[in-house]
Scaffold this motif. Structure first.
Motif, PDB file in Angstrom:
ATOM      1  N   UNK A  41       0.820  -1.205   0.000  1.00 35.71           N
ATOM      2  CA  UNK A  41       0.000   0.000   0.000  1.00 35.71           C
ATOM      3  C   UNK A  41       0.856   1.258   0.000  1.00 35.71           C
ATOM      4  N   UNK A  42       1.839   1.319   0.920  1.00 29.90           N
ATOM      5  CA  UNK A  42       2.654   2.526   1.060  1.00 29.90           C
ATOM      6  C   UNK A  42       4.058   2.180   1.531  1.00 29.90           C
ATOM      7  N   UNK A  43       4.963   3.125   1.272  1.00 26.25           N
ATOM      8  CA  UNK A  43       6.319   3.096   1.816  1.00 26.25           C
ATOM      9  C   UNK A  43       6.390   4.185   2.876  1.00 26.25           C
ATOM     10  N   UNK A  44       7.006   3.871   4.009  1.00 22.44           N
ATOM     11  CA  UNK A  44       7.173   4.832   5.097  1.00 22.44           C
ATOM     12  C   UNK A  44       8.643   4.910   5.487  1.00 22.44           C
ATOM     13  N   UNK A  45       9.046   6.039   6.037  1.00 23.68           N
ATOM     14  CA  UNK A  45      10.345   6.137   6.692  1.00 23.68           C
ATOM     15  C   UNK A  45      10.217   5.439   8.048  1.00 23.68           C
ATOM     16  N   UNK A  46      11.291   4.846   8.523  1.00 19.77           N
ATOM     17  CA  UNK A  46      11.249   4.162   9.807  1.00 19.77           C
ATOM     18  C   UNK A  46      10.804   5.107  10.908  1.00 19.77           C
ATOM     19  N   UNK A  51       2.445   4.932   9.971  1.00 14.04           N
ATOM     20  CA  UNK A  51       2.520   3.557   9.470  1.00 14.04           C
ATOM     21  C   UNK A  51       1.545   2.683  10.227  1.00 14.04           C
ATOM     22  N   UNK A  52       0.929   1.771   9.529  1.00 19.56           N
ATOM     23  CA  UNK A  52      -0.053   0.882  10.137  1.00 19.56           C
ATOM     24  C   UNK A  52       0.598  -0.317  10.794  1.00 19.56           C
ATOM     25  N   UNK A  53      -0.228  -1.250  11.192  1.00 19.33           N
ATOM     26  CA  UNK A  53       0.260  -2.456  11.865  1.00 19.33           C
ATOM     27  C   UNK A  53       0.799  -3.489  10.891  1.00 19.33           C
ATOM     28  N   UNK A  75       2.454  10.386   2.719  1.00 21.62           N
ATOM     29  CA  UNK A  75       2.461  11.843   2.636  1.00 21.62           C
ATOM     30  C   UNK A  75       2.860  12.504   3.945  1.00 21.62           C
ATOM     31  N   UNK A  76       2.898  11.732   5.037  1.00 24.41           N
ATOM     32  CA  UNK A  76       3.282  12.295   6.332  1.00 24.41           C
ATOM     33  C   UNK A  76       4.802  12.341   6.484  1.00 24.41           C
ATOM     34  N   UNK A  78       7.138  11.377   3.930  1.00 30.63           N
ATOM     35  CA  UNK A  78       7.784  11.634   2.640  1.00 30.63           C
ATOM     36  C   UNK A  78       9.077  10.834   2.439  1.00 30.63           C
ATOM     37  N   UNK A  79       8.985   9.494   2.423  1.00 28.62           N
ATOM     38  CA  UNK A  79      10.190   8.689   2.220  1.00 28.62           C
ATOM     39  C   UNK A  79      10.814   8.890   0.843  1.00 28.62           C
ATOM     40  N   UNK A  80      10.010   9.268  -0.140  1.00 31.27           N
ATOM     41  CA  UNK A  80      10.562   9.503  -1.477  1.00 31.27           C
ATOM     42  C   UNK A  80      11.550  10.657  -1.457  1.00 31.27           C
ATOM     43  N   UNK A  81      11.249  11.689  -0.688  1.00 31.48           N
ATOM     44  CA  UNK A  81      12.185  12.817  -0.569  1.00 31.48           C
ATOM     45  C   UNK A  81      13.451  12.414   0.167  1.00 31.48           C
ATOM     46  N   UNK A  82      13.295  11.643   1.253  1.00 31.90           N
ATOM     47  CA  UNK A  82      14.468  11.205   2.006  1.00 31.90           C
ATOM     48  C   UNK A  82      15.354  10.275   1.196  1.00 31.90           C
ATOM     49  N   UNK A  83      14.729   9.488   0.317  1.00 32.53           N
ATOM     50  CA  UNK A  83      15.482   8.557  -0.532  1.00 32.53           C
ATOM     51  C   UNK A  83      16.084   9.257  -1.747  1.00 32.53           C
ATOM     52  N   UNK A  84      15.665  10.471  -2.024  1.00 31.89           N
ATOM     53  CA  UNK A  84      16.144  11.176  -3.200  1.00 31.89           C
ATOM     54  C   UNK A  84      15.481  10.661  -4.471  1.00 31.89           C
ATOM     55  N   UNK A  85      14.299  10.082  -4.334  1.00 31.77           N
ATOM     56  CA  UNK A  85      13.592   9.512  -5.482  1.00 31.77           C
ATOM     57  C   UNK A  85      12.831  10.607  -6.209  1.00 31.77           C
TER      58      UNK A  85
END
Length: 88
Positions: A41-46, A51-53, A75-76, A78-85
């Motif tokens: 469903x989604x990618x989250x930063x650690x 993030x859900x269960x 959107x909370x 923003x792992x794409x920004x942290x990854x540089x994607x």
């Protein structure tokens, strides 16, 4: 009385050891769908509060691959920004 003190000291030592032996939190999380056959469903930063269960820790390259395959970035956190994607 000495036995109670010794037992309390043993519990405290075990609690401290458990905290030290815990593996570090993952850098990236993959949130799965409602059942085993559902796509991610989604990618989250650690450590993301959103993030859900149904998450599991993943490596950086797996997170990038999932984003490239169209998995939505949270959107909370923003792992794409942290990854540089950069999309597309």
């Amino acid at each position: 009385m000495r036995a109670a003190i010794a037992a309390a000291e043993q519990r405290e030592a075990e609690r401290q050891h458990g905290g030290q032996a815990r593996p570090p939190a993952p850098d990236w999380l993959l949130e799965r769908g409602l059942n085993r056959d559902s796509p991610p469903v989604q990618i989250h930063a650690g450590g993301c509060w959103n993030s859900g269960k149904r998450t599991r820790g993943i490596h950086r390259d797996e997170a990038l691959r999932a984003l490239a395959d169209g998995v939505k970035a949270c959107e909370a956190c923003r792992p794409d920004s942290e990854l540089g994607y950069l999309d597309g």
